[in-house]
Structures are given as C-alpha cells and as structure tokens.
Design a protein around this motif. Structure first.
Motif, PDB file in Angstrom:
ATOM      1  N   TYR A  36       0.829  -1.206   0.000  1.00 61.28           N
ATOM      2  CA  TYR A  36       0.000   0.000   0.000  1.00 61.28           C
ATOM      3  C   TYR A  36       0.864   1.257   0.000  1.00 61.28           C
ATOM      4  N   ILE A  39       2.097   1.735  -3.564  1.00 59.91           N
ATOM      5  CA  ILE A  39       1.027   2.280  -4.409  1.00 59.91           C
ATOM      6  C   ILE A  39       0.856   3.772  -4.142  1.00 59.91           C
ATOM      7  N   ALA A  43       1.412   6.742  -6.917  1.00 57.66           N
ATOM      8  CA  ALA A  43       0.322   7.673  -7.204  1.00 57.66           C
ATOM      9  C   ALA A  43       0.785   9.118  -7.047  1.00 57.66           C
ATOM     10  N   CYS A  86      -6.576   8.342  -6.243  1.00 59.00           N
ATOM     11  CA  CYS A  86      -5.917   7.698  -5.096  1.00 59.00           C
ATOM     12  C   CYS A  86      -6.814   7.756  -3.865  1.00 59.00           C
ATOM     13  N   PHE A  89      -9.635   5.221  -4.182  1.00 61.15           N
ATOM     14  CA  PHE A  89      -9.108   3.868  -3.989  1.00 61.15           C
ATOM     15  C   PHE A  89      -8.994   3.524  -2.510  1.00 61.15           C
ATOM     16  N   TYR A  90      -8.401   4.423  -1.736  1.00 62.02           N
ATOM     17  CA  TYR A  90      -8.204   4.137  -0.316  1.00 62.02           C
ATOM     18  C   TYR A  90      -9.509   4.266   0.478  1.00 62.02           C
ATOM     19  N   LYS A 118      -6.745  -5.492  -6.746  1.00 64.05           N
ATOM     20  CA  LYS A 118      -6.633  -4.140  -6.200  1.00 64.05           C
ATOM     21  C   LYS A 118      -5.756  -3.238  -7.069  1.00 64.05           C
ATOM     22  N   ILE A 119      -4.767  -3.805  -7.719  1.00 65.07           N
ATOM     23  CA  ILE A 119      -3.956  -2.993  -8.629  1.00 65.07           C
ATOM     24  C   ILE A 119      -4.786  -2.545  -9.824  1.00 65.07           C
ATOM     25  N   TRP A 122      -7.035   0.202  -8.559  1.00 71.66           N
ATOM     26  CA  TRP A 122      -6.314   1.474  -8.430  1.00 71.66           C
ATOM     27  C   TRP A 122      -6.093   2.121  -9.796  1.00 71.66           C
ATOM     28  N   THR A 126      -7.602   5.707 -11.021  1.00 73.34           N
ATOM     29  CA  THR A 126      -6.702   6.766 -11.457  1.00 73.34           C
ATOM     30  C   THR A 126      -7.143   7.362 -12.783  1.00 73.34           C
ATOM     31  N   HIS A 246      -6.232   2.751   6.055  1.00 78.33           N
ATOM     32  CA  HIS A 246      -6.637   3.239   4.733  1.00 78.33           C
ATOM     33  C   HIS A 246      -7.170   4.669   4.796  1.00 78.33           C
TER      34      HIS A 246
END
Length: 313
Positions: A36, A39, A43, A86, A89-90, A118-119, A122, A126, A246
């Motif tokens: 995390y 990532i 970002a 970002c 996502f979180y 999850k990738i 994300w 984005t 998160h």
C-alpha cells in the motif's frame, strides 16, 4: 530423459500456480502495508509528473471530454485528478476493511491479499477522474483542504516526537523558510530563487520520501487514538486497524495534492518544488502552533487523568 523434463515442467507449473495463489490470497498484513505504501508513492509521483511534465501528454489528453482539450488535465488540475483517484481507492478499502478485528475474517484476506484485483482497481480509479468535468475537480480541491487538515492533525498526534527529533537534526538556515515564495525577504539570499539546482531536487525527493514514510508509520498507529486501552490482544487479533490505515492514506493523498499545488489550485508551481507559496507558509506556521498545543496536552493530560482517577477512588 523426457520423463524427467516433463516432471520438471510440471513442478514448475505447480510452483507458479502456488505462487500466484499466494499472491492473490496471501494473508500477511505486515507485508501488505508495504505494498500500500508503494502504491501511494507511485500515485504521488504520477501527480507530480502531471504537474511538471504533463505537457508531453497534451495530444493524448485532447481526446478526453472532461479535460477541455487537454487544458484541464495538466498542472494543478492534473494533480487533483490523480489525487482524487488515489483518494477514492483508499476510501473503498477503508469502507471494506473498517471494523476488521480477527485474522480469520474475510475482510482480513481482502486487506492482505488479492493484489491483482486491487492494482486493477487502483488503475481504474486513477483513470476515471480524467473523464470528470473541471467543476467537479475544483470541488474536490476545496474538500481536499479539509482532508489535508485532518491528515495533519492525525500525523501530529501520532508522531510528534519524531517531528521534534527530525527538526533538531535537519534544521538549518538553508531550510528554515523554504515554504516562503522565492524572492521574498526570508529566502532572498537563497540560490534556488531563480533556478532549479541540485539542492532543490534533493529537497524535493527527501520531502516526498518523508511524506510517504510519515503516512506509512501513522497508518499503523491507530492504538494511540483509542481512549480506552484494551487488554492483551489475542493471537488471532489483527495487528493494526485496517480501516484507520486506509483512512490515513486517503487523507494523505489529499495532503500530498495540497503540497504539490501550494494549497491553492490556481497557484502555479515551479518544477521540482513542493509546498511553496504564502498559503503554504501560513499552513506551516499554524501547524507548528498546533504541534506545540498537542505536545503540551500530551504532557499535561496524563497528570490530569491521574489526579481525576485518584479523586474518584
């Protein structure tokens, strides 16, 4: 000979499938936090690239309806669009993991594994903000001011001692007033006022790494925000609060966006600069005042609670 080769091939396939299965379903929350953090770093680097080097992608962005011919996807708006992805996502991870308390829960598996999913999530988050209208992005920019303030407050409470130590080690006349715009009284003698030099680049890189590390360390420090301390944790308890983790990264995305745009989406920033401008200067000053208040409260609060407990008994 052929049988041996076939066996080796079968063993290779088994190992590969086993590795893929572990990568998808691995349940190691301590390793998950590093992914995390990575990532989050990528970002923020994308947000910086959109601000300083987005002109090279102008032709491709002209095709996006939300970008108004590419003009609204560069500079400060580019930062906000990447930051919004970002943040979403979180926030999704925050909503899907908050309240997780045991390692055998499904939400623990989701937090600590399923990286391929999850990738992709994300990446999609984005890209989506670049299709949104400029007005929506400006609204997010205003909301991000408050989110960044929440992040600063959480960070102050969590790592006040670390900030004090870092300030004692790194404070110097060269760094003292780096937030003030170039050419002003307190920074007029600085050689970085008219050009980008190695000091500016090094300071920029150090600032990015410091923010990522601070976000990373604050995210696993949820216990310092608990008013009532629990007993000794059980073996199957999660090692840290996933939801809080998160949430810190979500507000950290807002905070980083504010640093890249100088807390003003209409403020133009020079390349390889971060957190520069009069708004940034006053935010830093107020943050230092708040840090003093938090530090004094951390010193006084234990004595107050102790005296009240003694009086009640």
């Amino acid at each position: 000979m052929e049988t041996g080769e076939n066996n080796n091939g079968n063993e290779g396939c088994i190992i590969y499938k086993s590795w893929c299965s572990q990568f998808r379903n691995a349940s190691n929350p301590w390793m998950a936090r590093y992914v995390y953090g990575l990532i989050f770093l990528v970002a923020n680097l994308l947000a910086w690239a959109a601000r300083d080097y987005g002109r090279g992608a102008l032709t491709e962005m002209e095709r996006l309806k939300g970008c108004n011919g590419g003009k609204d996807c560069l500079g400060a708006e580019g930062v906000l669009r990447v930051s919004l992805g970002c943040f979403i996502f979180y926030i999704i991870l925050f909503l899907s993991t908050t309240g997780t308390s045991k390692l055998n829960q499904v939400r623990n598996t989701w937090h600590s594994g399923w990286w391929s999913v999850k990738i992709v999530l994300w990446a999609v988050m984005t890209v989506i903000p670049f299709f949104l209208p400029s007005g929506f992005i400006q609204i997010y920019g205003e909301v991000a001011h408050f989110g960044a303030g929440v992040f600063l407050l959480i960070q102050l409470i969590s790592i006040i001692s670390f900030i004090t130590w870092l300030n004692d080690c790194c404070a110097s006349e060269k760094y003292a007033a780096r937030c003030e715009p170039a050419g002003e009284n307190c920074i007029r003698k600085s050689d970085s006022a008219t050009k980008t030099d190695w000091l500016s680049i090094i300071s920029f890189v150090v600032a990015i790494l410091a923010i990522v590390i601070a976000t990373f360390s604050t995210g696993i420090d949820s216990k310092c925000f608990q008013f009532r301390k629990d007993d000794t944790p059980a073996e199957d308890d999660v090692p840290y609060g996933y939801g809080f983790f998160h949430f810190v990264f979500a507000t950290g995305a807002m905070y980083f966006a504010m640093l890249l745009v100088g807390w003003n989406s209409h403020h133009s920033m020079r390349k390889w600069t971060i957190d520069v401008g009069w708004t940034s200067t006053w935010v830093r000053i107020v943050n230092e005042w708040l840090a003093v208040c938090v530090y004094l409260w951390m010193l006084v609060a234990p004595m107050i609670w102790k005296s009240r407990h003694a009086a009640s008994t």
